[in-house]
Motif scaffolding. Structure first.
Motif, PDB file in Angstrom:
ATOM      1  N   ILE A 266      76.899  40.926  32.215  1.00 48.65           N
ATOM      2  CA  ILE A 266      77.896  40.616  33.152  1.00 48.65           C
ATOM      3  C   ILE A 266      78.881  41.381  33.285  1.00 48.65           C
ATOM      4  CG2 ILE A 266      79.141  39.126  34.601  1.00 48.65           C
ATOM      5  CD1 ILE A 266      77.418  36.864  33.461  1.00 48.65           C
ATOM      6  N   GLU A 267      79.339  42.176  34.161  1.00 48.98           N
ATOM      7  CA  GLU A 267      80.631  43.062  34.233  1.00 48.98           C
ATOM      8  C   GLU A 267      81.239  42.861  35.537  1.00 48.98           C
ATOM      9  OE1 GLU A 267      81.738  47.803  34.798  1.00 48.98           O
ATOM     10  OE2 GLU A 267      80.308  47.107  33.540  1.00 48.98           O
ATOM     11  N   ASP A 268      82.244  41.972  35.708  1.00 49.32           N
ATOM     12  CA  ASP A 268      82.682  41.267  36.896  1.00 49.32           C
ATOM     13  C   ASP A 268      84.038  40.957  36.578  1.00 49.32           C
ATOM     14  OD1 ASP A 268      83.243  39.526  38.883  1.00 49.32           O
ATOM     15  OD2 ASP A 268      81.733  37.993  38.533  1.00 49.32           O
ATOM     16  N   VAL A 269      84.961  41.373  37.575  1.00 48.57           N
ATOM     17  CA  VAL A 269      86.426  41.242  37.557  1.00 48.57           C
ATOM     18  C   VAL A 269      87.114  40.657  38.872  1.00 48.57           C
ATOM     19  CG1 VAL A 269      86.756  42.926  35.818  1.00 48.57           C
ATOM     20  CG2 VAL A 269      86.900  43.705  38.670  1.00 48.57           C
ATOM     21  N   GLY A 270      86.087  39.727  39.261  1.00 46.29           N
ATOM     22  CA  GLY A 270      86.417  39.152  40.686  1.00 46.29           C
ATOM     23  C   GLY A 270      85.956  37.799  40.871  1.00 46.29           C
ATOM     24  N   THR A 271      84.912  37.420  40.437  1.00 48.07           N
ATOM     25  CA  THR A 271      84.338  36.029  40.508  1.00 48.07           C
ATOM     26  C   THR A 271      85.361  34.964  40.353  1.00 48.07           C
ATOM     27  OG1 THR A 271      82.237  36.752  40.779  1.00 48.07           O
ATOM     28  CG2 THR A 271      82.413  34.556  40.235  1.00 48.07           C
ATOM     29  N   GLN A 272      85.453  33.911  40.839  1.00 45.89           N
ATOM     30  CA  GLN A 272      86.484  32.941  40.415  1.00 45.89           C
ATOM     31  C   GLN A 272      85.941  31.929  39.635  1.00 45.89           C
ATOM     32  OE1 GLN A 272      88.162  30.937  44.179  1.00 45.89           O
ATOM     33  NE2 GLN A 272      88.293  32.923  44.953  1.00 45.89           N
ATOM     34  N   GLU A 273      84.642  31.691  39.507  1.00 50.29           N
ATOM     35  CA  GLU A 273      84.010  30.711  38.626  1.00 50.29           C
ATOM     36  C   GLU A 273      82.523  30.962  38.401  1.00 50.29           C
ATOM     37  OE1 GLU A 273      83.667  25.975  39.120  1.00 50.29           O
ATOM     38  OE2 GLU A 273      85.675  26.791  39.013  1.00 50.29           O
ATOM     39  N   TYR A 274      82.246  30.902  37.247  1.00 48.10           N
ATOM     40  CA  TYR A 274      80.768  30.764  36.708  1.00 48.10           C
ATOM     41  C   TYR A 274      80.227  29.261  36.473  1.00 48.10           C
ATOM     42  CZ  TYR A 274      80.332  35.677  36.442  1.00 48.10           C
ATOM     43  OH  TYR A 274      80.045  36.996  36.782  1.00 48.10           O
ATOM     44  N   VAL A 275      79.074  28.796  36.802  1.00 48.55           N
ATOM     45  CA  VAL A 275      78.614  27.653  36.544  1.00 48.55           C
ATOM     46  C   VAL A 275      77.241  27.992  36.051  1.00 48.55           C
ATOM     47  CG1 VAL A 275      77.619  25.434  37.532  1.00 48.55           C
ATOM     48  CG2 VAL A 275      79.908  26.661  38.515  1.00 48.55           C
ATOM     49  N   VAL A 276      77.088  27.717  34.675  1.00 44.09           N
ATOM     50  CA  VAL A 276      75.737  28.183  34.131  1.00 44.09           C
ATOM     51  C   VAL A 276      75.191  26.955  33.518  1.00 44.09           C
ATOM     52  CG1 VAL A 276      74.909  29.595  32.226  1.00 44.09           C
ATOM     53  CG2 VAL A 276      77.038  30.529  33.469  1.00 44.09           C
ATOM     54  N   ARG A 277      73.627  26.614  33.807  1.00 42.13           N
ATOM     55  CA  ARG A 277      73.096  25.736  32.877  1.00 42.13           C
ATOM     56  C   ARG A 277      72.665  26.124  31.643  1.00 42.13           C
ATOM     57  NH1 ARG A 277      75.115  23.030  37.227  1.00 42.13           N
ATOM     58  NH2 ARG A 277      73.938  23.449  39.061  1.00 42.13           N
ATOM     59  N   ASP A 278      72.569  25.162  30.644  1.00 35.84           N
ATOM     60  CA  ASP A 278      72.151  25.634  29.281  1.00 35.84           C
ATOM     61  C   ASP A 278      70.895  26.518  29.167  1.00 35.84           C
ATOM     62  OD1 ASP A 278      74.175  23.908  28.417  1.00 35.84           O
ATOM     63  OD2 ASP A 278      72.888  22.259  27.754  1.00 35.84           O
ATOM     64  N   LEU A 279      71.617  27.818  28.488  1.00 35.84           N
ATOM     65  CA  LEU A 279      70.462  28.743  28.539  1.00 35.84           C
ATOM     66  C   LEU A 279      69.689  28.684  27.203  1.00 35.84           C
ATOM     67  CD1 LEU A 279      72.414  31.882  30.163  1.00 35.84           C
ATOM     68  CD2 LEU A 279      70.680  30.206  31.085  1.00 35.84           C
ATOM     69  N   TYR A 280      68.906  27.960  26.636  1.00 33.71           N
ATOM     70  CA  TYR A 280      68.325  27.534  25.579  1.00 33.71           C
ATOM     71  C   TYR A 280      67.321  28.783  24.987  1.00 33.71           C
ATOM     72  CZ  TYR A 280      69.358  22.904  26.484  1.00 33.71           C
ATOM     73  OH  TYR A 280      69.791  21.604  26.922  1.00 33.71           O
ATOM     74  N   SER A 281      66.752  29.951  25.873  1.00 35.10           N
ATOM     75  CA  SER A 281      65.947  31.010  25.317  1.00 35.10           C
ATOM     76  C   SER A 281      66.762  32.039  25.428  1.00 35.10           C
ATOM     77  CB  SER A 281      64.773  31.036  26.629  1.00 35.10           C
ATOM     78  OG  SER A 281      64.089  30.190  26.883  1.00 35.10           O
ATOM     79  N   ILE A 282      68.083  31.970  25.744  1.00 34.65           N
ATOM     80  CA  ILE A 282      68.896  33.249  25.492  1.00 34.65           C
ATOM     81  C   ILE A 282      68.869  33.995  24.084  1.00 34.65           C
ATOM     82  CG2 ILE A 282      71.164  32.001  24.853  1.00 34.65           C
ATOM     83  CD1 ILE A 282      71.091  34.921  27.442  1.00 34.65           C
ATOM     84  N   ILE A 283      68.804  35.160  24.130  1.00 34.99           N
ATOM     85  CA  ILE A 283      68.927  36.220  22.872  1.00 34.99           C
ATOM     86  C   ILE A 283      70.093  37.172  22.983  1.00 34.99           C
ATOM     87  CG2 ILE A 283      67.316  37.884  21.398  1.00 34.99           C
ATOM     88  CD1 ILE A 283      64.950  36.588  22.804  1.00 34.99           C
ATOM     89  N   ASN A 284      70.167  37.831  24.094  1.00 28.46           N
ATOM     90  CA  ASN A 284      71.202  38.959  24.014  1.00 28.46           C
ATOM     91  C   ASN A 284      72.203  38.370  25.373  1.00 28.46           C
ATOM     92  OD1 ASN A 284      69.893  40.635  22.179  1.00 28.46           O
ATOM     93  ND2 ASN A 284      68.375  40.605  23.794  1.00 28.46           N
ATOM     94  N   ALA A 285      73.529  38.808  24.922  1.00 30.77           N
ATOM     95  CA  ALA A 285      74.493  38.225  26.093  1.00 30.77           C
ATOM     96  C   ALA A 285      75.749  39.420  25.789  1.00 30.77           C
ATOM     97  CB  ALA A 285      75.165  36.976  25.947  1.00 30.77           C
ATOM     98  N   LYS A 286      75.963  39.942  27.059  1.00 33.86           N
ATOM     99  CA  LYS A 286      77.048  41.092  27.051  1.00 33.86           C
ATOM    100  C   LYS A 286      78.116  40.364  28.081  1.00 33.86           C
ATOM    101  CE  LYS A 286      78.187  45.900  27.375  1.00 33.86           C
ATOM    102  NZ  LYS A 286      77.713  47.317  27.527  1.00 33.86           N
ATOM    103  N   LEU A 287      79.246  40.297  27.832  1.00 42.38           N
ATOM    104  CA  LEU A 287      79.987  39.568  28.719  1.00 42.38           C
ATOM    105  C   LEU A 287      81.411  40.525  29.093  1.00 42.38           C
ATOM    106  CD1 LEU A 287      79.902  35.772  28.011  1.00 42.38           C
ATOM    107  CD2 LEU A 287      78.399  37.271  29.776  1.00 42.38           C
ATOM    108  N   ASP A 288      81.776  41.163  30.157  1.00 42.58           N
ATOM    109  CA  ASP A 288      82.990  41.624  30.644  1.00 42.58           C
ATOM    110  C   ASP A 288      83.420  41.030  31.698  1.00 42.58           C
ATOM    111  OD1 ASP A 288      85.030  43.299  30.984  1.00 42.58           O
ATOM    112  OD2 ASP A 288      83.935  45.178  31.477  1.00 42.58           O
ATOM    113  N   VAL A 289      83.995  39.722  31.703  1.00 45.25           N
ATOM    114  CA  VAL A 289      84.465  38.829  32.863  1.00 45.25           C
ATOM    115  C   VAL A 289      85.777  38.623  32.886  1.00 45.25           C
ATOM    116  CG1 VAL A 289      82.163  37.946  32.952  1.00 45.25           C
ATOM    117  CG2 VAL A 289      83.924  36.806  31.652  1.00 45.25           C
ATOM    118  N   SER A 290      86.446  38.602  33.870  1.00 42.07           N
ATOM    119  CA  SER A 290      87.825  38.324  34.068  1.00 42.07           C
ATOM    120  C   SER A 290      87.891  37.930  35.648  1.00 42.07           C
ATOM    121  CB  SER A 290      88.700  39.439  33.629  1.00 42.07           C
ATOM    122  OG  SER A 290      88.527  40.584  34.436  1.00 42.07           O
ATOM    123  N   ASN A 291      89.158  37.655  36.252  1.00 42.19           N
ATOM    124  CA  ASN A 291      89.620  37.423  37.572  1.00 42.19           C
ATOM    125  C   ASN A 291      91.039  38.066  37.787  1.00 42.19           C
ATOM    126  OD1 ASN A 291      90.034  36.646  40.288  1.00 42.19           O
ATOM    127  ND2 ASN A 291      89.227  34.623  39.931  1.00 42.19           N
TER     128      ASN A 291
END
Length: 471
Positions: A266-291
């Motif tokens: 995710i590369e996101d500088v505008g979204t007000q809110e994230y609602v994420v259900r548990d990601l049990y299978s997640i292996i890789n995450a790259k986060l560039d988030v702000s508001n």
């Protein structure tokens, strides 16, 4: 005698050459068309001059690959606008003839790239789509096609049983009514800047109704006409989101309910809110988030912890940007989950403004971390009044951390980090420092030699990189 030998050699060479040419011309047409499918259509057409047999073979190639840049004329023209208009018209007409013409052979791939062609009336788009679908296209890429006004995408796309890859960057509106199944065999979907959704429901229906979709990429300058982007899928494995947040007209909430998701970027500088259900299978995450429009950074940082960071606890590889860390550092409480599977952690961007405690919390909550990377300009923590030392040494430093890489930064800031890690990282095998300035590297080498003298190992430095290896 010598002249006769030369003539005989030339004759033999000519015979070998003819023999090789004969072998090429005797290849089955299916193999020749397969070879030509790896070329652009422009290059493929050029082979028609090779021989009579090759004259029309290009027209049977199961791929159409046309790029506007190939049509740009190098001829001089006083009226630049007139010249460009002619080139655009020529480009559109050629695509029309090749795609909607009399040929009915199956197309495996259609790639049309109109980047830099400017705007046009858009009347061709749906005709191209219908023609491609009729010819059972598996991979459809329509890119850089900016029409004067947006057109609603033709509904024939929904029922395509052949389509596996769909990439769109054109001025169209996606309107997907409630349906049990659309794109029954689509595995890769890429929607870029010019694409918009009619409403929230269309976006939700599109994603949830693709039964085998595995790879989704959405990039947008603005909001897609959405307030809530609901991403619900049982099959999706990779999700990439790009929102530039240049205006307040952006998505307010992004919901991610994807149990099988393995990669989140995710590369996101505008979204007000994230609602994420548990990601049990997640292996890789790259986060560039702000508001950038947030009036309450403390509340935003706290929600980011609760609704995003705590949901990716199973991740094995995690990359966090300066904006993400800065947003999280505003929170009153760093309530991190334990990343029991995390072996790779990377912080990228400028580290200035981060709270040291947050960095240390990530290390403390990553018990089996093996690789740690800092990429960006690292300022001295002493200059910020926060020494790097911590009361509690993270467990990963004493038992698992083997590789550390530091790229860029002030000499003082890097040396502080080197001192800390050499003192506390007991099983460290390799420490690499990269800098763009030769004088900084020389000073780092001198400082590191002093720090390094209490550890057994070797040091090498060249090409802007200082590498320390331990026995």
């Amino acid at each position: 005698m010598l002249t006769n030998n030369k003539r005989q050699n030339h004759k033999k060479q000519a015979e070998v050459s003819d023999s090789e040419e004969d072998r090429l011309s005797k290849l089955p047409e299916g193999i020749i068309t397969q070879i030509l499918s790896f070329l652009s259509t422009r290059e493929s057409v050029r082979t028609s001059i090779l021989s009579t047999r090759w004259k029309y073979i290009w027209s049977s190639v199961p791929a159409l690959d046309l790029t506007y840049s190939d049509f740009k004329s190098k001829a001089y023209c006083r009226d630049v606008n007139f010249q460009k208009r002619n080139i655009i018209d020529n480009f559109l007409n050629v695509v029309d003839r090749l795609l909607t013409g009399h040929s009915q052979h199956v197309l495996d791939k259609v790639h049309i790239d109109g980047s830099s062609s400017g705007t046009h009336d858009g009347s061709h788009i749906n005709a191209w789509i219908c023609a491609a679908i009729k010819r059972n296209v598996r991979k459809l890429n329509l890119l850089g096609l900016d029409s004067i006004k947006p057109h609603e995408l033709h509904q024939s796309l929904l029922s395509s049983n052949a389509l596996v890859v769909l990439k769109l960057d054109l001025n169209v509106i996606l309107n997907f009514p409630m349906t049990s199944t659309c794109f029954p065999n689509l595995k890769v979907l890429k929607l870029e800047h010019l694409v918009t959704f009619k409403d929230d429901t269309s976006a939700q229906n599109l994603i949830s109704s693709c039964p085998v979709l595995e790879d989704l990429f959405i990039s947008r300058n603005g909001s897609h006409n959405l307030r809530i982007l609901n991403l619900t899928s049982w099959s999706l494995k990779k999700l990439v989101l790009r929102y530039d947040g240049t205006s307040e007209d952006t998505v307010q909430i992004i919901v991610i309910d994807i149990p099988a998701l393995e990669t989140l970027d995710i590369e996101d500088v505008g979204t007000q809110e994230y609602v994420v259900r548990d990601l049990y299978s997640i292996i890789n995450a790259k986060l560039d988030v702000s508001n950038v429009f947030c009036d309450d950074p403390i509340s935003y940082g706290t929600r980011l912890f609760e609704l995003l960071i705590k949901r990716i606890f199973n991740v094995k590889s995690l990359q966090l940007s300066e904006r993400t860390m800065l947003s999280l550092s505003h929170s009153n409480s760093y309530n991190l989950p334990t990343f029991r599977n995390l072996t790779y952690l990377k912080f990228f961007g400028c580290c200035y403004g981060w709270k040291l405690k947050l960095v240390m919390e990530f290390l403390k909550n990553s018990p089996i971390l093996e690789v740690l990377r800092f990429e960006g300009f690292i300022f001295s923590y002493k200059e910020q009044g926060t020494p790097l030392e911590s009361d509690v040494v993270p467990n990963c430093l004493t038992s698992h951390l083997k590789t550390i890489e530091i790229s860029g930064g002030s000499v003082e800031g890097i040396c502080e980090m080197v001192r800390y890690f050499l003192k506390n990282a007991k099983v460290l095998k390799e420490l690499t420092i990269k800098t763009y300035y030769y004088e900084d590297l020389k000073k780092l080498k001198i400082d590191c030699e002093d720090i390094f003298k209490h550890r057994r190992g070797s040091m090498t430095w060249s090409d802007g990189k200082l590498a320390i290896s331990f026995v």
